[in-house]
Scaffold this motif. Structure first.
Motif, PDB file in Angstrom:
ATOM      1  N   TYR A   1       0.782  -1.390   0.102  1.00 26.19           N
ATOM      2  CA  TYR A   1      -0.353  -0.128  -0.158  1.00 26.19           C
ATOM      3  C   TYR A   1       1.385   1.358  -0.275  1.00 26.19           C
ATOM      4  N   LEU A   2       0.990   1.616  -0.445  1.00 33.59           N
ATOM      5  CA  LEU A   2       1.626   3.360  -1.321  1.00 33.59           C
ATOM      6  C   LEU A   2       0.457   4.769  -0.263  1.00 33.59           C
ATOM      7  N   HIS A   3       0.868   5.450   0.007  1.00 36.71           N
ATOM      8  CA  HIS A   3      -0.260   6.495   0.461  1.00 36.71           C
ATOM      9  C   HIS A   3       0.468   8.269  -0.102  1.00 36.71           C
ATOM     10  N   CYS A   4       0.362   8.474  -0.834  1.00 34.01           N
ATOM     11  CA  CYS A   4       0.594  10.331  -0.941  1.00 34.01           C
ATOM     12  C   CYS A   4       0.080  11.272  -0.503  1.00 34.01           C
ATOM     13  N   ASP A   5      -0.026  12.527   0.652  1.00 32.74           N
ATOM     14  CA  ASP A   5      -1.326  13.401   0.826  1.00 32.74           C
ATOM     15  C   ASP A   5      -0.303  14.372   1.023  1.00 32.74           C
ATOM     16  N   ALA A   6      -1.638  15.281  -0.083  1.00 28.54           N
ATOM     17  CA  ALA A   6      -0.718  16.365   0.580  1.00 28.54           C
ATOM     18  C   ALA A   6       0.279  17.073  -0.661  1.00 28.54           C
ATOM     19  N   VAL A   7       1.328  16.103  -0.653  1.00 28.08           N
ATOM     20  CA  VAL A   7       2.593  16.315  -0.899  1.00 28.08           C
ATOM     21  C   VAL A   7       2.960  17.637  -2.197  1.00 28.08           C
ATOM     22  N   THR A   8       3.349  18.706  -1.909  1.00 27.35           N
ATOM     23  CA  THR A   8       3.861  19.956  -2.395  1.00 27.35           C
ATOM     24  C   THR A   8       5.289  20.059  -2.499  1.00 27.35           C
ATOM     25  N   LYS A   9       6.421  20.973  -3.218  1.00 25.60           N
ATOM     26  CA  LYS A   9       7.808  20.734  -3.231  1.00 25.60           C
ATOM     27  C   LYS A   9       7.915  22.263  -4.341  1.00 25.60           C
ATOM     28  N   TYR A  10       9.231  22.461  -3.032  1.00 29.12           N
ATOM     29  CA  TYR A  10       9.320  24.096  -3.735  1.00 29.12           C
ATOM     30  C   TYR A  10      11.113  23.945  -3.917  1.00 29.12           C
ATOM     31  N   PHE A  11      11.122  24.599  -5.128  1.00 31.03           N
ATOM     32  CA  PHE A  11      12.919  24.899  -5.257  1.00 31.03           C
ATOM     33  C   PHE A  11      13.461  26.101  -5.016  1.00 31.03           C
ATOM     34  N   ASP A  12      13.756  26.287  -3.776  1.00 32.71           N
ATOM     35  CA  ASP A  12      14.112  27.819  -2.929  1.00 32.71           C
ATOM     36  C   ASP A  12      12.625  28.493  -2.743  1.00 32.71           C
ATOM     37  N   GLU A  13      12.675  29.415  -3.795  1.00 27.82           N
ATOM     38  CA  GLU A  13      11.221  30.409  -4.022  1.00 27.82           C
ATOM     39  C   GLU A  13       9.881  29.719  -4.952  1.00 27.82           C
ATOM     40  N   LYS A  14      10.101  28.354  -5.401  1.00 26.42           N
ATOM     41  CA  LYS A  14       9.574  28.305  -6.885  1.00 26.42           C
ATOM     42  C   LYS A  14       8.781  27.192  -6.489  1.00 26.42           C
ATOM     43  N   LEU A  15       7.331  27.341  -6.564  1.00 28.64           N
ATOM     44  CA  LEU A  15       6.777  26.378  -6.274  1.00 28.64           C
ATOM     45  C   LEU A  15       6.386  25.399  -7.755  1.00 28.64           C
ATOM     46  N   ILE A  16       6.544  24.107  -7.122  1.00 33.60           N
ATOM     47  CA  ILE A  16       7.033  22.745  -8.128  1.00 33.60           C
ATOM     48  C   ILE A  16       5.307  22.076  -8.605  1.00 33.60           C
TER      49      ILE A  16
ATOM     50  N   LYS B   1       2.104  20.928  -5.877  1.00 30.18           N
ATOM     51  CA  LYS B   1       1.076  21.275  -4.217  1.00 30.18           C
ATOM     52  C   LYS B   1       0.285  20.417  -4.478  1.00 30.18           C
ATOM     53  N   ASN B   2      -0.144  19.880  -3.092  1.00 26.56           N
ATOM     54  CA  ASN B   2      -1.705  19.222  -2.749  1.00 26.56           C
ATOM     55  C   ASN B   2      -1.496  18.053  -3.920  1.00 26.56           C
ATOM     56  N   VAL B   3      -0.147  16.973  -4.035  1.00 26.45           N
ATOM     57  CA  VAL B   3      -0.612  15.664  -4.625  1.00 26.45           C
ATOM     58  C   VAL B   3      -0.795  14.455  -3.703  1.00 26.45           C
ATOM     59  N   SER B   4      -2.419  13.763  -3.947  1.00 26.70           N
ATOM     60  CA  SER B   4      -2.766  13.216  -2.654  1.00 26.70           C
ATOM     61  C   SER B   4      -3.016  11.712  -4.169  1.00 26.70           C
TER      62      SER B   4
ATOM     63  N   GLN C   1      13.288  15.334  -0.234  1.00 25.59           N
ATOM     64  CA  GLN C   1      11.653  15.012   0.585  1.00 25.59           C
ATOM     65  C   GLN C   1      10.887  15.576  -0.258  1.00 25.59           C
ATOM     66  N   PRO C   2      10.297  15.738   0.182  1.00 26.80           N
ATOM     67  CA  PRO C   2       8.756  17.099  -0.001  1.00 26.80           C
ATOM     68  C   PRO C   2       9.002  18.106   1.302  1.00 26.80           C
ATOM     69  N   THR C   3       8.584  19.271   0.395  1.00 22.19           N
ATOM     70  CA  THR C   3       8.609  20.438   1.045  1.00 22.19           C
ATOM     71  C   THR C   3       7.116  20.261   1.782  1.00 22.19           C
ATOM     72  N   GLU C   4       6.137  19.484   1.306  1.00 25.77           N
ATOM     73  CA  GLU C   4       5.101  19.210   2.764  1.00 25.77           C
ATOM     74  C   GLU C   4       4.409  17.980   2.082  1.00 25.77           C
ATOM     75  N   GLY C   5       3.605  17.807   3.196  1.00 28.92           N
ATOM     76  CA  GLY C   5       3.061  16.309   2.793  1.00 28.92           C
ATOM     77  C   GLY C   5       4.330  15.273   3.164  1.00 28.92           C
ATOM     78  N   ILE C   6       3.323  13.889   3.399  1.00 29.48           N
ATOM     79  CA  ILE C   6       4.055  12.634   4.059  1.00 29.48           C
ATOM     80  C   ILE C   6       3.739  12.051   2.965  1.00 29.48           C
ATOM     81  N   VAL C   7       4.809  10.815   2.512  1.00 31.72           N
ATOM     82  CA  VAL C   7       4.340   9.686   1.946  1.00 31.72           C
ATOM     83  C   VAL C   7       4.691   8.326   2.509  1.00 31.72           C
ATOM     84  N   LYS C   8       3.605   7.174   2.753  1.00 30.31           N
ATOM     85  CA  LYS C   8       3.758   6.289   3.450  1.00 30.31           C
ATOM     86  C   LYS C   8       3.231   4.756   3.155  1.00 30.31           C
ATOM     87  N   TYR C   9       4.600   4.442   3.271  1.00 32.89           N
ATOM     88  CA  TYR C   9       3.762   2.568   2.491  1.00 32.89           C
ATOM     89  C   TYR C   9       3.747   1.882   3.358  1.00 32.89           C
TER      90      TYR C   9
END
Length: 204
Positions: A2-17, A19-22, A53-61
């Motif tokens: 089982y893979l759970h991806c919850d509200a994953v967000t990624k920034y590089f410095d100030e640039k948003l790549i 957001k909120n991938v679930s 690592q994500p900037t925000e959010g979690i990945v769980k197995y």
């Protein structure tokens, strides 16, 4: 599995790549990660594989109902991408043997032989990887990924650098993986999307 991806967000410095991938996936599920070029599809794959690592959010197995620690989870998945590097000065067998021992894979010599045959690389096991064409290197990366018999297979651009024969072989691998485990592919190719039960779009 089982893979759970919850509200994953990624920034590089100030640039948003992105957001909120679930999303969630379990054995028998296949997911395509889609989005414009530069939207972060490869970055998301790296996060899912614990390579970033994500900037925000979690990945769980979870496996057999148990949450896996990060140092445990890597044993259950493999990543294939055109950007992954092999040891060019070593032979295919030396590369694969090193990997198998690092992963503590039992009975790897027999599996290695079968996979090299399947990827149409039989007879080239003892040739240095630097003598391989780009297509042969890509097929060898599939051997690497399948050697550990992963529960989750992550594939970035499944058709990259492959001829028609190689694509047919890879598609048979994707078909098998989506039945016995979890398949996650990053692609914008409409032909690849037929292997996905669900689509996840990444964007800023």
């Amino acid at each position: 599995m089982y893979l759970h991806c919850d509200a994953v967000t990624k920034y590089f410095d100030e640039k948003l790549i992105f957001k909120n991938v679930s999303f969630e996936a379990s054995t028998g599920n296949s997911i395509a990660i889609i989005g414009p070029n530069g939207s972060g599809k490869t970055t998301l794959l790296r996060i899912l594989c614990n390579l970033m690592q994500p900037t925000e959010g979690i990945v769980k197995y979870k496996h057999n109902g148990n949450v896996l620690l990060k140092q445990q989870a890597y044993r259950y998945f493999s990543l294939i991408g055109p950007y992954l590097e092999l040891y060019e000065q070593l032979t295919a067998r030396e590369n694969l043997t090193f990997f198998a021992k690092m992963q503590d894979i039992p009975n790897y010599p027999n599996l290695l032989t079968r996979l090299m045959q399947r990827m149409n690389l039989s007879g080239r096991e003892d040739d240095p990887v630097k003598t391989y064409s780009s297509g042969m290197k890509q097929r060898l990366k599939y051997v690497f990924a399948l050697l550990s018999e992963p529960k989750i297979l992550f594939v970035d651009e499944p058709r990259a650098n492959l001829d028609e024969e190689g694509i047919d072989t890879v598609y048979s691998i994707l078909t098998e993986q989506r039945k016995k485990g979890i398949l996650i592919i990053a692609t914008n190719d409409s032909e690849d999307l037929k292997f996905a039960d669900y689509k996840v779009t990444v964007h800023a």
